[in-house]
Design an enzyme around this catalytic site. Structure first.
Site, PDB file in Angstrom:
ATOM      1  N   LEU A  79     -12.497  46.632  59.189  1.00 35.05           N
ATOM      2  CA  LEU A  79     -11.675  46.049  58.109  1.00 35.05           C
ATOM      3  C   LEU A  79     -11.089  44.699  58.489  1.00 35.05           C
ATOM      4  O   LEU A  79     -10.723  43.904  57.619  1.00 35.05           O
ATOM      5  CB  LEU A  79     -10.539  47.010  57.738  1.00 35.05           C
ATOM      6  CG  LEU A  79     -10.970  48.329  57.082  1.00 35.05           C
ATOM      7  CD1 LEU A  79      -9.787  49.292  57.020  1.00 35.05           C
ATOM      8  CD2 LEU A  79     -11.528  48.070  55.687  1.00 35.05           C
ATOM      9  N   VAL A 139      -5.379  52.486  60.858  1.00 35.83           N
ATOM     10  CA  VAL A 139      -4.742  53.381  61.823  1.00 35.83           C
ATOM     11  C   VAL A 139      -3.843  54.358  61.062  1.00 35.83           C
ATOM     12  O   VAL A 139      -3.109  53.948  60.167  1.00 35.83           O
ATOM     13  CB  VAL A 139      -3.905  52.531  62.812  1.00 35.83           C
ATOM     14  CG1 VAL A 139      -3.063  53.405  63.715  1.00 35.83           C
ATOM     15  CG2 VAL A 139      -4.821  51.623  63.639  1.00 35.83           C
ATOM     16  N   SER A 140      -3.892  55.647  61.402  1.00 35.62           N
ATOM     17  CA  SER A 140      -3.161  56.628  60.579  1.00 35.62           C
ATOM     18  C   SER A 140      -1.974  57.264  61.287  1.00 35.62           C
ATOM     19  O   SER A 140      -1.382  58.215  60.773  1.00 35.62           O
ATOM     20  CB  SER A 140      -4.128  57.718  60.110  1.00 35.62           C
ATOM     21  OG  SER A 140      -4.616  58.404  61.238  1.00 35.62           O
ATOM     22  N   TYR A 187       3.678  51.812  62.054  1.00 37.01           N
ATOM     23  CA  TYR A 187       2.725  52.373  61.087  1.00 37.01           C
ATOM     24  C   TYR A 187       3.349  52.455  59.682  1.00 37.01           C
ATOM     25  O   TYR A 187       2.728  52.040  58.692  1.00 37.01           O
ATOM     26  CB  TYR A 187       2.297  53.760  61.589  1.00 37.01           C
ATOM     27  CG  TYR A 187       1.620  54.633  60.576  1.00 37.01           C
ATOM     28  CD1 TYR A 187       0.362  54.309  60.076  1.00 37.01           C
ATOM     29  CD2 TYR A 187       2.229  55.799  60.112  1.00 37.01           C
ATOM     30  CE1 TYR A 187      -0.260  55.128  59.142  1.00 37.01           C
ATOM     31  CE2 TYR A 187       1.611  56.618  59.188  1.00 37.01           C
ATOM     32  CZ  TYR A 187       0.367  56.276  58.706  1.00 37.01           C
ATOM     33  OH  TYR A 187      -0.239  57.078  57.777  1.00 37.01           O
TER      34      TYR A 187
HETATM   35  C1  15L Z   1       0.831  60.528  58.218  1.00 37.72           C
HETATM   36  O1  15L Z   1       0.981  59.515  57.570  1.00 37.72           O
HETATM   37  C2  15L Z   1      -0.240  60.657  59.222  1.00 37.72           C
HETATM   38  O2  15L Z   1      -1.402  59.929  58.867  1.00 37.72           O
HETATM   39  C3  15L Z   1      -0.606  62.078  59.529  1.00 37.72           C
HETATM   40  O3  15L Z   1      -1.356  62.095  60.733  1.00 37.72           O
HETATM   41  C4  15L Z   1       0.623  62.976  59.674  1.00 37.72           C
HETATM   42  O4  15L Z   1       1.341  62.603  60.808  1.00 37.72           O
HETATM   43  C5  15L Z   1       1.479  62.855  58.427  1.00 37.72           C
HETATM   44  O5  15L Z   1       1.783  61.520  58.141  1.00 37.72           O
HETATM   45  C6  15L Z   1       2.797  63.653  58.550  1.00 37.72           C
HETATM   46  O6  15L Z   1       3.863  63.057  58.360  1.00 37.72           O
HETATM   47  O7  15L Z   1       2.732  64.838  58.789  1.00 37.72           O
END
Ligand code: 15L
Length: 279
Positions: free
Chosen positions: A59, A81-82, A143
């Site tokens: 990306l 990234v998540s 994040y």
């Molecule tokens: C998120 O945004 C994350 O991508 C996921 O891995 C979880 O950590 C989730 O939140 C959460 O808050 O449980």
């Protein structure tokens, strides 16, 4: 929301982040729903079906992003990234990458984007607070900041360039809520698919932020905006309480995390005074 009646549905759909956890769930559940479902990620997802069309793209590389959006009507943007990571990774994937995605969408006449935002854009609200989508963002991590950025970018591209965008502040996608925090923020796969289809198909959508949560009795969020768009969640966290309690019993105590909605994303690196910080 201002009504924009008769807007076309997306029929050729791009799914970014297709190799990730949510991408894998959506790949299965969106098979055959749209004329085309193009998958993209940095690496090819495992067990790619013969009929699945995958195009690799980083990306952060605008030329690559322009290739994957070419000929597409609607995008489900999960890519990036998540979880919390060092700034350089967040910056490349979620800031530069998100900008490239929206800008490429504009250049190529894409009609709709469903942006996977996160509860972590709002993580520093206390658990006793009930928050809607009018409240100020209170990110709990780099994040979370990147997700607030994505929502702001989405608003700009909707208001200035006419893109139709649904930002979904996803709680936690799973078959069942994994612990007590997730009892408040859980979303079932069926309910997430329902919200995504609202984003790709609702004729009156212009720009909206909703919470990606099922029908959770312990929810911290006012999801009126989603209900106005016709969202009718069927998942109920209370049906899985025993499962969540069992998961909770395995977790170490984390007093800072337990104050705030974002949980461990808040306690990670926390150096403030919990009495005066957060909202
Ligand atoms: C998120 O945004 C994350 O991508 C996921 O891995 C979880 O950590 C989730 O939140 C959460 O808050 O449980």
């Amino acid at each position: 929301m201002k009504a924009v009646e008769g807007a076309p549905k997306a029929s050729r759909v791009l799914l970014t982040g297709a190799a990730g956890g949510i991408g894998t769930v959506l790949r299965q559940r969106l098979q055959g729903v749209y004329r085309e479902l193009r998958l993209s990620d940095i690496v090819e997802p495992p067990r790619l079906g013969k009929d699945e069309n995958f195009v690799a793209a980083d990306l952060a590389d605008m030329a690559a992003v322009e290739k994957i959006v070419n000929g597409i009507d609607g995008i489900i943007h999960l890519g990036g990234v998540s979880i919390e990571k060092p700034w350089e990774m967040i910056h490349q994937a979620n800031i530069v990458g998100c900008y490239n995605l929206f800008e490429a969408a504009r250049r190529h006449g894409v009609k709709r984007v469903v942006f996977a935002s996160s509860n972590h854009a709002m993580g520093f609200y206390r658990r006793r607070r009930r928050v809607g989508t009018e409240a100020l963002v209170r990110p709990d991590s780099r994040y979370g900041v990147s997700k607030a950025f994505g929502e702001a970018l989405a608003a700009l591209y909707a208001d200035k360039y006419g893109l139709r965008v649904l930002c979904i502040r996803i709680g936690n996608l799973a078959d069942k809520p994994a612990d007590l925090r997730r009892m408040s923020i859980w979303i079932s796969p069926e309910d997430l698919v329902q919200l995504i289809r609202i984003g790709l198909e609702h004729p009156a959508l212009a720009y909206e932020v909703v919470y990606g949560a099922s029908d959770n009795a312990r929810s911290w969020w006012d999801n009126a905006a989603a209900f106005r768009l016709g969202y009718r969640p069927t998942g109920r966290a209370e049906d899985h309480l025993a499962h969540a309690q069992a998961g909770q019993a395995k977790l170490p105590r984390d007093p800072i995390a337990e104050i705030f909605q974002g949980g461990p994303f808040c306690s990670d690196e926390f150096a403030g005074d919990p009495e005066t910080r957060g909202s």
